[in-house]
Scaffold this active site. Structure first.
Site, PDB file in Angstrom:
ATOM      1  N   SER A  32      -6.345   3.090   3.849  1.00  0.00           N
ATOM      2  CA  SER A  32      -5.715   2.233   2.847  1.00  0.00           C
ATOM      3  C   SER A  32      -6.778   1.272   2.194  1.00  0.00           C
ATOM      4  O   SER A  32      -6.556   0.079   1.958  1.00  0.00           O
ATOM      5  CB  SER A  32      -4.630   1.177   3.626  1.00  0.00           C
ATOM      6  OG  SER A  32      -3.711   0.970   2.528  1.00  0.00           O
ATOM      7  N   SER A  87       0.877  -1.219  -0.151  1.00  0.00           N
ATOM      8  CA  SER A  87       0.210  -0.083  -0.101  1.00  0.00           C
ATOM      9  C   SER A  87       0.858   1.288   0.022  1.00  0.00           C
ATOM     10  O   SER A  87       0.221   2.363  -0.034  1.00  0.00           O
ATOM     11  CB  SER A  87      -1.010   0.124   1.124  1.00  0.00           C
ATOM     12  OG  SER A  87      -1.962  -0.970   0.857  1.00  0.00           O
ATOM     13  N   ARG A 105       5.830  -1.354  12.510  1.00  0.00           N
ATOM     14  CA  ARG A 105       6.402  -0.573  11.363  1.00  0.00           C
ATOM     15  C   ARG A 105       6.530   0.611  11.719  1.00  0.00           C
ATOM     16  O   ARG A 105       7.570   1.470  11.516  1.00  0.00           O
ATOM     17  CB  ARG A 105       5.275  -0.819  10.075  1.00  0.00           C
ATOM     18  CG  ARG A 105       5.239  -2.279   9.644  1.00  0.00           C
ATOM     19  CD  ARG A 105       3.942  -2.157   8.616  1.00  0.00           C
ATOM     20  NE  ARG A 105       2.616  -1.684   9.238  1.00  0.00           N
ATOM     21  CZ  ARG A 105       1.517  -1.726   8.478  1.00  0.00           C
ATOM     22  NH1 ARG A 105       1.576  -1.657   7.182  1.00  0.00           N
ATOM     23  NH2 ARG A 105       0.469  -0.957   9.146  1.00  0.00           N
ATOM     24  N   LYS A 128       0.009   3.530  -3.025  1.00  0.00           N
ATOM     25  CA  LYS A 128      -1.132   4.555  -3.082  1.00  0.00           C
ATOM     26  C   LYS A 128      -0.639   5.932  -3.041  1.00  0.00           C
ATOM     27  O   LYS A 128      -1.346   6.744  -3.632  1.00  0.00           O
ATOM     28  CB  LYS A 128      -1.969   4.167  -1.653  1.00  0.00           C
ATOM     29  CG  LYS A 128      -2.833   3.124  -1.818  1.00  0.00           C
ATOM     30  CD  LYS A 128      -3.811   3.189  -0.472  1.00  0.00           C
ATOM     31  CE  LYS A 128      -4.901   1.854  -0.483  1.00  0.00           C
ATOM     32  NZ  LYS A 128      -4.051   0.624  -0.516  1.00  0.00           N
TER      33      LYS A 128
END
Length: 279
Positions: free
Chosen positions: A128, A80, A264, A83
């Protein structure tokens, strides 16, 4: 362990153009910038019980910092984080008309409660919403997508009519942490060949958090190819100086998916603190 979730649930959150900073080829090799190995970053990775690399780039000093430059040069599925680029191309082609565009929910289950509603662009980006951006990619089409990807010099994507709405989630598309930062630098500094309007919309869209000390902008990503999970967090942080970052991690054999997802950003923020970028 939560390893049986559907793909939808798992996704949470021109080649000659270069900045005056280090150039990076398709293998993620730097040409000019200094590289400094940071054992402290490895300690952060180890403490989080994951494997991978934290990569920071000090734009003012032209220095890269990482615990593992070999990992940082290895291509991964963009997941993602794409994006960002999908939004840019959508805006440039008019597929995304403006930042007020609404993605209408079709009423069908999407595997994520946040996606089961009408979403404006900012919410689709930060939630997302995979189905939203798959629709954008299909409208762009493989021919235009490939043309823009070449112009923007974004990694090594494998796009055709069969993969147009999945190529960033599965298959052979790859981008390294070095390439992620190179792309973000060109976007941030206005070197990327896009309109000022698109750049302005995207800079606003990408903001995650603002405090008196800093502004954090970026995008996370998560892929699960053949049960191999890979997590991203990329972007830049603006304060007294500007730093670009690309974190890429993978879980060890036994892990909890929800915890892994949060790591993350957690390990990235820990690196910022070690570098005294934030308190």
């Amino acid at each position: 362990m939560k390893t049986k979730l559907a793909l939808a649930t798992l996704i949470c959150f021109s080649s000659c153009h270069r900045t005056k900073k280090a150039s990076i080829d398709q293998n993620g090799e730097t040409g000019i910038a200094h590289q400094i190995v940071k054992p402290e970053f490895q300690s952060i990775i180890d403490s989080a019980d994951v494997i991978g690399a934290i990569l920071l780039y000090d734009y003012k000093k032209d220095i890269y910092y990482s615990n593992n430059f070999e990992w940082a040069r290895t291509g991964k599925l963009p997941a993602s984080t794409f994006k960002i680029t999908n939004s840019i191309i959508g805006l440039e082609t008019g597929v995304i008309e403006n930042d007020s565009v609404i993605f209408n929910w079709d009423g069908r289950p999407k595997g994520n409660q946040n996606w089961e509603q009408d979403l404006i662009l900012r919410d689709a980006f930060h939630f997302s919403c995979v189905p939203c951006y798959q629709g954008v990619a299909r409208k762009i089409g493989s021919e235009r997508m490939n043309r823009y990807l070449d112009t923007l010099d974004y990694g090594a994507m494998d796009v055709d009519s069969n993969t147009i709405d999945t190529f960033w989630l599965m298959g052979s598309s790859r981008i390294s942490q070095m390439q992620q930062i190179d792309f973000l630098k060109r976007f941030y500094t206005g070197v990327l060949p896009i309109s000022g309007r698109t750049r302005k919309i995207m800079k606003k869209l990408m903001i995650i958090k603002e405090t008196e000390q800093y502004r954090l902008s970026g995008k996370s990503g998560l892929s699960n190819a053949n049960e191999d999970y890979n997590g991203w967090f990329v972007g830049y942080i603006e304060g007294d100086d500007t730093y670009f970052f690309a974190t890429n991690i993978e879980p060890k054999k036994e892990f909890d998916l929800d915890t892994f997802i949060s790591k993350r950003m957690d390990v990235t923020l820990s690196a910022f603190k070690r570098m005294e970028i934030i308190n």
